[in-house]
Design an enzyme around this catalytic site. Structure first.
Site, PDB file in Angstrom:
ATOM      1  N   GLN A 204     -83.691  84.012  55.159  1.00  0.00           N
ATOM      2  CA  GLN A 204     -84.774  83.571  54.269  1.00  0.00           C
ATOM      3  C   GLN A 204     -84.179  82.942  53.013  1.00  0.00           C
ATOM      4  O   GLN A 204     -84.885  82.674  52.054  1.00  0.00           O
ATOM      5  CB  GLN A 204     -85.667  84.759  53.871  1.00  0.00           C
ATOM      6  CG  GLN A 204     -86.505  85.338  55.007  1.00  0.00           C
ATOM      7  CD  GLN A 204     -85.682  86.159  55.987  1.00  0.00           C
ATOM      8  OE1 GLN A 204     -84.816  86.932  55.589  1.00  0.00           O
ATOM      9  NE2 GLN A 204     -85.930  85.975  57.278  1.00  0.00           N
ATOM     10  N   HIS A 205     -82.858  82.709  53.005  1.00  0.00           N
ATOM     11  CA  HIS A 205     -82.190  82.292  51.769  1.00  0.00           C
ATOM     12  C   HIS A 205     -81.318  81.056  51.953  1.00  0.00           C
ATOM     13  O   HIS A 205     -80.112  81.113  51.701  1.00  0.00           O
ATOM     14  CB  HIS A 205     -81.292  83.433  51.242  1.00  0.00           C
ATOM     15  CG  HIS A 205     -81.979  84.746  51.083  1.00  0.00           C
ATOM     16  ND1 HIS A 205     -81.308  85.957  51.088  1.00  0.00           N
ATOM     17  CD2 HIS A 205     -83.291  85.057  50.914  1.00  0.00           C
ATOM     18  CE1 HIS A 205     -82.173  86.939  50.927  1.00  0.00           C
ATOM     19  NE2 HIS A 205     -83.379  86.429  50.831  1.00  0.00           N
ATOM     20  N   PRO A 206     -81.863  79.922  52.356  1.00  0.00           N
ATOM     21  CA  PRO A 206     -81.013  78.722  52.401  1.00  0.00           C
ATOM     22  C   PRO A 206     -80.671  78.268  50.980  1.00  0.00           C
ATOM     23  O   PRO A 206     -81.555  78.158  50.131  1.00  0.00           O
ATOM     24  CB  PRO A 206     -81.897  77.695  53.118  1.00  0.00           C
ATOM     25  CG  PRO A 206     -83.297  78.148  52.874  1.00  0.00           C
ATOM     26  CD  PRO A 206     -83.247  79.642  52.762  1.00  0.00           C
TER      27      PRO A 206
ATOM     28  N   HIS B 159     -77.047  83.456  53.879  1.00  0.00           N
ATOM     29  CA  HIS B 159     -77.077  84.929  53.936  1.00  0.00           C
ATOM     30  C   HIS B 159     -77.486  85.382  55.342  1.00  0.00           C
ATOM     31  O   HIS B 159     -78.594  85.931  55.523  1.00  0.00           O
ATOM     32  CB  HIS B 159     -78.048  85.517  52.911  1.00  0.00           C
ATOM     33  CG  HIS B 159     -77.589  85.415  51.497  1.00  0.00           C
ATOM     34  ND1 HIS B 159     -78.453  85.447  50.424  1.00  0.00           N
ATOM     35  CD2 HIS B 159     -76.353  85.278  50.959  1.00  0.00           C
ATOM     36  CE1 HIS B 159     -77.778  85.333  49.305  1.00  0.00           C
ATOM     37  NE2 HIS B 159     -76.491  85.234  49.598  1.00  0.00           N
TER      38      HIS B 159
END
Lengths: 125, 505
Positions: free
Chosen positions: B442-444, B286
């Site tokens: 912040q969204h792996p 993201h």
């Protein structure tokens, strides 16, 4: 590494009135040492690598002989600004980010920039 | 023992249990609570420390970054080709990243779930089948809307600009209770108002008998004749929190929930999933971009909820606009210049507003295992479609700020000075290389993704790794694609789905 960080910080936080307050720079370097000590080996490695790149590449970007320590204060500022605007600009971001985060937590900086945080139950000095 | 700090451990430790869970974040915690409440003996191992709300309140933001964020927030997915490099931040503490998010909760879009169900031929990923897990999570972590009066002035200004451009905004939902909107969410809630998993699922798991060991680094999953028999690692009780005494946990089952960066590393180190070409691949992040704007009047954007409103107006184009703010030091770091040039900008920080834009990206990233290191290296090759979206997104956000009356806008492009409305129109985006965009995440997600065939997935529809059936994965790494919205609610729902299958098994 800390000498390089100090040179970078003095260039970053200089004002019309001259270099930043030496006492505040000392506080910054102490806090940076603590930050890197706790943040882990990879963080230290990235920070060191970015500083090294800035130290050598910034002088070259204004056709001066590395390192930043060999330049005058005004030349260092010009060299780092030129590097930042080049394709190698991201190298300056790592040190700039960490130093800014710490610098803006100093009570005097917060007072000067009117950014005193509103949500701290207790702030360690 | 229920909650035990590994740094206080004296001597080697061996534990026995039914299920050992590696990681205590949004994936591991719901699994722990579900299994413990069903009567299983559960051990949870967490690499980071336990940090109370009071301790969060005593830390300056940078102290939080150095103590509970992984790598001092300097983790980077290196951009390949014309892609930006992405600063991927994650926490390393009990509760995982759920403790340092803005608390934002979105259900997975129905279109995404339907696509997963269709492409992977897994019927119970259909939206109506997944609804029970989403509803359960909503109840467990108290998801509520952020009231409009908690919005920061920064957010209000962007919404006003959006209204003039015909763009509507909706209140965000977060897992909070009695939040006062102090805006410190990313550094741990000092008031215990954010109901992250260390305040919800983990206390439930411990109350049901689970044992949680913090400051414990798991090195490998131990296998014997094709089945896992436990994990081995070390307590971080050495000098300065370094590796110390050995920790062994014997278990009938292993659940890995170490996140999309570390779960594939642990599997690879343990010789599990190596046959899968998907292991460590398909990383989505993201990609997110912050746009700042300077107004004549003071904004003081840090006063109010950190995240409170969003717009799906551009969702058909794969873009979501999310309110966000960051500490003044981070704001200053992204401003161009040195010395006087930088001082000019940093002295106007209280006049800055900020908003975030996020792309619903295709999977182009990869987590690599490096020789002689337990830390992953990440690369990210953005798809041409996503790359083309960046200038469109930034241009749209800048125009919204100008519609709100901004004097100038700071775009997340290295070396680019702030622009006024006229200069915005003169930017030649084709001359800006992907590496020049300042991008964060912040969204792996997606590096051990679920599928219906071992040929192109790491785990099967039940969450089990294809080649070692009693090793399960339950974290953001199992999502087959990105979501286009903040993922913690979906990660918890998927974890509950995996956990309840384990209970039934």
């Amino acid at each position: 590494m800390m000498d390089r960080a100090k040179i970078f910080a003095e260039a970053l936080f200089a004002t019309d009135e001259g270099p930043p307050d030496p006492e505040r720079i000392r506080w910054l370097m102490d806090d940076l040492r603590d930050f890197l000590g706790h943040a882990g080996g990879r963080a230290r490695g990235i920070f060191r690598l970015c500083l090294f790149a800035c130290d050598w590449l910034a002088p070259l970007s204004v056709r001066k002989v590395p390192t930043l320590a060999n330049l005058s204060r005004d030349e260092r500022i010009r060299a780092l600004a030129t590097l930042e605007h080049s394709a190698l600009g991201p190298a300056a971001l790592g040190p700039k980010a960490i130093l800014c985060i710490l610098w803006f937590e100093h009570p005097d900086t917060q007072r000067e920039t009117r950014t005193t945080p509103s949500c701290m139950t207790e702030v360690r000095s | 023992m229920s909650l035990h700090a590994g740094r206080m451990q004296r001597g080697p430790l061996t534990l026995d249990c039914d299920t050992v869970i590696v990681g205590s974040g949004a994936g591991g915690a719901p699994v722990a609570a579900t299994l413990a409440e069903s009567g299983e003996r559960v051990v949870i191992l967490e690499e980071g420390p336990h940090v109370s709300g009071e301790q969060h309140g005593q830390m300056r933001p940078s102290q939080s970054v150095r103590h509970v964020w992984r790598d001092g927030a300097l983790t980077l997915a290196v951009g390949l080709g014309d892609s930006p490099s992405v600063n991927v931040t994650a926490a390393r503490m009990v509760g995982g990243s759920s403790a340092v998010t803005g608390g934002v909760c979105f259900r997975a879009p129905e279109a995404v779930l339907s696509q997963w169900a269709k492409d992977l031929r897994i019927d119970d990923l259909q939206p109506n089948a997944m609804a029970r897990w989403f509803d359960q999570v909503a109840k467990d972590i108290h998801i509520e809307e952020v009231p409009a009066n908690m919005r920061s002035k920064s957010t209000q200004l962007f919404i006003e600009g959006g209204a003039r451009e015909g763009i509507s905004f909706e209140p965000m939902s977060r897992n909070t209770h009695q939040c006062n909107g102090c805006g410190r969410c990313n550094f741990g809630c000092p008031h215990n108002a954010k109901l992250s998993v260390d305040r919800t699922y983990l206390p439930r798991a411990i109350a049901a008998g689970a044992e949680l060991l913090s400051d414990c680094m798991v090195d490998r999953i131990v296998t014997d004749r094709g089945r896992a028999i436990g994990v081995s690692g070390v307590a971080l009780n050495g000098p300065y929190g370094q590796r110390g005494d050995a920790v062994h946990v014997r278990a009938k089952r292993v659940v890995v929930a170490a996140g999309a960066m570390y779960t594939p590393m642990l599997l690879q180190r343990s010789g599990i999933g190596r046959g899968s070409r998907a292991l460590g691949r398909n990383l989505t992040v993201h990609p997110s971009f912050r746009v700042m704007a300077r107004f004549d009047q003071p904004v003081r954007g840090w006063e109010g909820a950190l995240q409170s409103a969003y717009s799906k107006h551009y969702e058909p184009d794969g873009m979501v606009l999310n309110s966000v703010f960051v500490p003044s030091g981070v704001l200053a770091a992204t401003m161009p210049g040195f010395a006087q040039a930088h001082a000019k900008f940093r002295n106007q920080i209280d006049h800055l507003a900020m908003f975030g834009g996020m792309l619903h990206d295709d999977g182009g990233g990869r987590v690599h295992r490096l020789p002689f290191s337990r830390e992953p290296a990440m690369t990210y090759r953005m798809s041409p479609r996503d790359r083309a979206r960046i200038p469109v997104l930034l241009d749209r956000m800048a125009k919204i700020f100008f519609a709100a009356g901004a004097r100038e806008v700071f775009l997340p492009v290295f070396g680019l000075d702030p622009v006024d409305a006229d200069a915005l129109g003169r930017i030649d985006w084709s001359r800006i290389h992907g590496r020049q965009f300042e991008c964060s995440s912040q969204h792996p997600l997606g590096t051990c993704h679920m599928g219906s065939s071992p040929d192109h997935s790491v785990i099967d529809p039940t969450g089990s790794v294809w080649d070692v059936p009693n090793v399960f994965v339950a974290d953001g790494s199992i999502l087959p694609t990105s979501l286009g919205v903040n993922p913690q609610w979906t990660i918890m729902a998927m974890a509950l789905r995996v956990a309840h299958r384990l209970v039934r098994a």
